[in-house]
Write a protein that holds these residues in place. Sequence first.
Motif, PDB file in Angstrom:
ATOM      1  N   ALA A  11      12.931  29.436 -40.664  1.00 36.03           N
ATOM      2  CA  ALA A  11      12.184  29.672 -39.566  1.00 36.03           C
ATOM      3  C   ALA A  11      10.828  30.071 -39.737  1.00 36.03           C
ATOM      4  CB  ALA A  11      12.937  30.671 -38.809  1.00 36.03           C
ATOM      5  N   PRO A  12       9.738  29.407 -39.067  1.00 34.21           N
ATOM      6  CA  PRO A  12       8.326  30.043 -39.202  1.00 34.21           C
ATOM      7  C   PRO A  12       8.149  31.457 -38.758  1.00 34.21           C
ATOM      8  CG  PRO A  12       8.588  28.443 -37.567  1.00 34.21           C
ATOM      9  CD  PRO A  12       9.620  28.414 -38.114  1.00 34.21           C
ATOM     10  N   PRO A  13       7.169  32.156 -39.277  1.00 37.45           N
ATOM     11  CA  PRO A  13       7.075  33.506 -38.928  1.00 37.45           C
ATOM     12  C   PRO A  13       6.367  33.588 -37.892  1.00 37.45           C
ATOM     13  CG  PRO A  13       5.898  33.199 -40.564  1.00 37.45           C
ATOM     14  CD  PRO A  13       6.663  32.103 -40.531  1.00 37.45           C
ATOM     15  N   VAL A  14       6.067  34.751 -36.997  1.00 37.82           N
ATOM     16  CA  VAL A  14       5.032  34.873 -35.869  1.00 37.82           C
ATOM     17  C   VAL A  14       3.808  34.757 -36.344  1.00 37.82           C
ATOM     18  CG1 VAL A  14       4.341  36.143 -33.958  1.00 37.82           C
ATOM     19  CG2 VAL A  14       6.845  35.923 -34.274  1.00 37.82           C
ATOM     20  N   ASP A  15       3.063  34.154 -35.723  1.00 41.75           N
ATOM     21  CA  ASP A  15       1.533  33.934 -36.240  1.00 41.75           C
ATOM     22  C   ASP A  15       0.748  35.109 -35.379  1.00 41.75           C
ATOM     23  OD1 ASP A  15      -0.982  33.586 -36.740  1.00 41.75           O
ATOM     24  OD2 ASP A  15      -0.921  31.305 -36.462  1.00 41.75           O
ATOM     25  N   ALA A  16       0.495  36.109 -36.070  1.00 44.69           N
ATOM     26  CA  ALA A  16      -0.171  37.261 -35.441  1.00 44.69           C
ATOM     27  C   ALA A  16      -1.461  36.955 -34.873  1.00 44.69           C
ATOM     28  CB  ALA A  16      -0.349  38.376 -36.471  1.00 44.69           C
ATOM     29  N   ARG A  17      -2.160  35.900 -35.500  1.00 47.70           N
ATOM     30  CA  ARG A  17      -3.571  35.676 -34.942  1.00 47.70           C
ATOM     31  C   ARG A  17      -3.227  34.769 -33.687  1.00 47.70           C
ATOM     32  NH1 ARG A  17      -7.035  33.906 -39.834  1.00 47.70           N
ATOM     33  NH2 ARG A  17      -8.655  33.983 -38.099  1.00 47.70           N
ATOM     34  N   SER A  18      -2.456  33.641 -33.605  1.00 45.24           N
ATOM     35  CA  SER A  18      -2.288  33.021 -32.400  1.00 45.24           C
ATOM     36  C   SER A  18      -1.628  33.467 -31.349  1.00 45.24           C
ATOM     37  CB  SER A  18      -2.159  31.506 -32.950  1.00 45.24           C
ATOM     38  OG  SER A  18      -0.750  31.550 -33.357  1.00 45.24           O
ATOM     39  N   GLY A  19      -0.501  34.324 -31.891  1.00 46.28           N
ATOM     40  CA  GLY A  19       0.429  34.541 -30.929  1.00 46.28           C
ATOM     41  C   GLY A  19       1.562  33.663 -30.744  1.00 46.28           C
ATOM     42  N   ARG A  20       1.679  32.780 -31.562  1.00 41.30           N
ATOM     43  CA  ARG A  20       2.842  31.666 -31.548  1.00 41.30           C
ATOM     44  C   ARG A  20       4.096  32.295 -32.066  1.00 41.30           C
ATOM     45  NH1 ARG A  20       3.112  27.787 -34.464  1.00 41.30           N
ATOM     46  NH2 ARG A  20       3.936  26.393 -33.244  1.00 41.30           N
ATOM     47  N   SER A  21       5.124  31.886 -31.398  1.00 41.59           N
ATOM     48  CA  SER A  21       6.502  32.398 -32.037  1.00 41.59           C
ATOM     49  C   SER A  21       6.926  31.341 -33.022  1.00 41.59           C
ATOM     50  CB  SER A  21       7.463  32.211 -30.937  1.00 41.59           C
ATOM     51  OG  SER A  21       7.792  31.047 -30.490  1.00 41.59           O
ATOM     52  N   GLY A  22       8.120  31.820 -33.691  1.00 40.97           N
ATOM     53  CA  GLY A  22       8.591  30.610 -34.780  1.00 40.97           C
ATOM     54  C   GLY A  22       9.193  29.490 -34.087  1.00 40.97           C
ATOM     55  N   ALA A  23       9.169  29.131 -32.932  1.00 42.36           N
ATOM     56  CA  ALA A  23       9.742  28.097 -32.243  1.00 42.36           C
ATOM     57  C   ALA A  23       9.499  26.625 -33.005  1.00 42.36           C
ATOM     58  CB  ALA A  23       9.739  28.122 -31.018  1.00 42.36           C
ATOM     59  N   ALA A  24       8.292  26.508 -33.401  1.00 42.59           N
ATOM     60  CA  ALA A  24       7.871  25.324 -33.902  1.00 42.59           C
ATOM     61  C   ALA A  24       7.594  25.326 -35.339  1.00 42.59           C
ATOM     62  CB  ALA A  24       6.706  24.733 -33.109  1.00 42.59           C
ATOM     63  N   PRO A  25       7.943  24.235 -35.987  1.00 44.33           N
ATOM     64  CA  PRO A  25       7.914  24.348 -37.688  1.00 44.33           C
ATOM     65  C   PRO A  25       6.432  24.389 -38.110  1.00 44.33           C
ATOM     66  CG  PRO A  25       8.491  22.056 -37.002  1.00 44.33           C
ATOM     67  CD  PRO A  25       8.474  22.813 -35.789  1.00 44.33           C
ATOM     68  N   GLU A  26       6.028  25.016 -39.016  1.00 42.39           N
ATOM     69  CA  GLU A  26       4.698  24.992 -39.637  1.00 42.39           C
ATOM     70  C   GLU A  26       4.816  24.271 -41.109  1.00 42.39           C
ATOM     71  OE1 GLU A  26       1.827  25.743 -37.910  1.00 42.39           O
ATOM     72  OE2 GLU A  26       3.052  26.076 -36.172  1.00 42.39           O
ATOM     73  N   VAL A  27       3.662  23.446 -41.466  1.00 45.15           N
ATOM     74  CA  VAL A  27       3.808  22.754 -42.634  1.00 45.15           C
ATOM     75  C   VAL A  27       3.746  23.872 -43.682  1.00 45.15           C
ATOM     76  CG1 VAL A  27       2.348  21.448 -44.349  1.00 45.15           C
ATOM     77  CG2 VAL A  27       2.573  20.753 -41.901  1.00 45.15           C
ATOM     78  N   ALA A  28       2.777  24.956 -43.415  1.00 44.80           N
ATOM     79  CA  ALA A  28       2.701  26.087 -44.587  1.00 44.80           C
ATOM     80  C   ALA A  28       4.183  26.733 -44.871  1.00 44.80           C
ATOM     81  CB  ALA A  28       1.550  27.207 -44.150  1.00 44.80           C
ATOM     82  N   ASP A  29       4.896  26.655 -43.850  1.00 45.80           N
ATOM     83  CA  ASP A  29       6.239  27.489 -44.029  1.00 45.80           C
ATOM     84  C   ASP A  29       7.209  26.492 -44.874  1.00 45.80           C
ATOM     85  OD1 ASP A  29       5.228  29.693 -42.568  1.00 45.80           O
ATOM     86  OD2 ASP A  29       5.668  28.641 -40.519  1.00 45.80           O
ATOM     87  N   ALA A  30       7.046  25.277 -44.289  1.00 42.40           N
ATOM     88  CA  ALA A  30       8.179  24.133 -45.066  1.00 42.40           C
ATOM     89  C   ALA A  30       7.695  23.885 -46.478  1.00 42.40           C
ATOM     90  CB  ALA A  30       8.336  23.065 -44.204  1.00 42.40           C
ATOM     91  N   LEU A  31       6.355  23.936 -46.890  1.00 37.36           N
ATOM     92  CA  LEU A  31       5.725  23.321 -48.044  1.00 37.36           C
ATOM     93  C   LEU A  31       4.893  24.420 -48.469  1.00 37.36           C
ATOM     94  CD1 LEU A  31       4.761  19.777 -46.828  1.00 37.36           C
ATOM     95  CD2 LEU A  31       6.883  20.457 -48.076  1.00 37.36           C
ATOM     96  N   PRO A  32       4.620  24.611 -49.996  1.00 36.99           N
ATOM     97  CA  PRO A  32       5.532  23.511 -50.859  1.00 36.99           C
ATOM     98  C   PRO A  32       6.745  24.564 -51.317  1.00 36.99           C
ATOM     99  CG  PRO A  32       3.746  25.015 -52.203  1.00 36.99           C
ATOM    100  CD  PRO A  32       3.523  25.090 -50.500  1.00 36.99           C
ATOM    101  N   ARG A  33       7.608  23.797 -51.549  1.00 37.76           N
ATOM    102  CA  ARG A  33       8.817  24.300 -52.126  1.00 37.76           C
ATOM    103  C   ARG A  33       9.208  24.098 -53.664  1.00 37.76           C
ATOM    104  NH1 ARG A  33      14.079  23.395 -48.467  1.00 37.76           N
ATOM    105  NH2 ARG A  33      13.460  24.512 -46.557  1.00 37.76           N
ATOM    106  N   ASP A  34       9.639  25.045 -54.244  1.00 34.69           N
ATOM    107  CA  ASP A  34       9.771  25.390 -55.697  1.00 34.69           C
ATOM    108  C   ASP A  34      10.960  24.682 -56.014  1.00 34.69           C
ATOM    109  OD1 ASP A  34       7.231  26.256 -56.102  1.00 34.69           O
ATOM    110  OD2 ASP A  34       7.890  28.356 -56.194  1.00 34.69           O
ATOM    111  N   ASP A  35      11.455  23.805 -56.966  1.00 30.14           N
ATOM    112  CA  ASP A  35      12.647  23.464 -57.396  1.00 30.14           C
ATOM    113  C   ASP A  35      13.281  22.826 -56.177  1.00 30.14           C
ATOM    114  OD1 ASP A  35      12.345  24.793 -59.945  1.00 30.14           O
ATOM    115  OD2 ASP A  35      12.945  26.872 -58.976  1.00 30.14           O
ATOM    116  N   ASP A  36      12.645  21.773 -55.630  1.00 34.00           N
ATOM    117  CA  ASP A  36      13.143  20.811 -54.564  1.00 34.00           C
ATOM    118  C   ASP A  36      13.212  19.367 -55.094  1.00 34.00           C
ATOM    119  OD1 ASP A  36      14.138  19.854 -52.209  1.00 34.00           O
ATOM    120  OD2 ASP A  36      12.311  20.303 -51.143  1.00 34.00           O
TER     121      ASP A  36
END
Length: 342
Positions: A11-36
């Motif tokens: 689950a993506p963290p709260v973006d303190a700068r934009s105030g967005r909650s973690g309800a929507a996925p973020e590319v930076a949270d899903a990628l990159p993934r090691d050993d995938d």
Amino acid sequence: MADDEAETEPAPPVDARSGRSGAAPEVADALPRDDDPLTESVETALAGRSAVVAVGVPLRLLPSVLAARERSSGAPWRVACRPGAVDALSRALVLGSAVAEAVETDAIRLRTGEPLGHGTSGTLFASPDRVDAVVGPPGDRTLATTAVDDGSGGASAAGAREAITGVRAAAESRFDAAAAAPVGMPSRTRLLAAARETLDDRFADDLAAVLESLAPGEFGRTTEPTDRTLLVALAARHDHLFRDLRRWVGVDGVGIAPAQEFTRDRRALVERELIESVKVPMGPGRPMLRLRAVDDVLLRARPEEVPSVLDGRFALPTDADGRLSRDAGREGRRPVWERRRW
């Protein structure tokens, strides 16, 4: 997002700068993934195929689909992503602009829809002679393949072809039922053309080199430095007016992000002594701000090295005002008035 996918993508963290909650996925949270290994398996399985229909594609597999499409030819691939995946591209400069380029050139046709419900994942890739489904428990996904072996002949080949035809028809039906999903990020071609027109060729060339060098999940919006920070730093290397940069990126330009959001990134770069904002009088009214790089490392770096320079500086400790601690990062740096000009 389906329950099984939620277990595999953090689950993506709260973006303190934009105030967005973690309800929507973020590319930076899903990628990159090691050993995938799944991402590599998907790219390998899809490369060179034609007339692919993909449904239930999660954000983490979209770069693999895009990379495989670049290694293939033929008719456009039809790709239905999971809800939220395409929306995340509007906040991902690297991957978003690459996907927008593929859509603009009709390499892929992108939609948003629910997973197919096939197997345990609902992610499936179908072409006329092969079907690959993502299966397995969360955290241990793999591809299950059904392919036509023309050399085997007999009932087995006929049965495989019939199964593939049925699954592909179901995938096509699910794609047709999915909603059109415009990418909220400009294509690479449009991005660079507008940069040359509004700013200059030097900036556009730097940006092209940086985008080519970055991995899909780098420089998002949830952590500093962001993609906005990167663009401000690139503009400062060529002494551009902040107004011109914001005119290029804003909703009246290419629409990377609202122009007002770049002010915080400019201040962050100033506080870390990478750039300065020089007031330039231009007739009546408030003076303009000219962005100017004042750090030797940032000035001398090749374009593809700029992201590493930013990462290194933003990793240094800062004081309560957000400025670099007294001794942080000063070794080996010269004052701006001593730096070499060229």
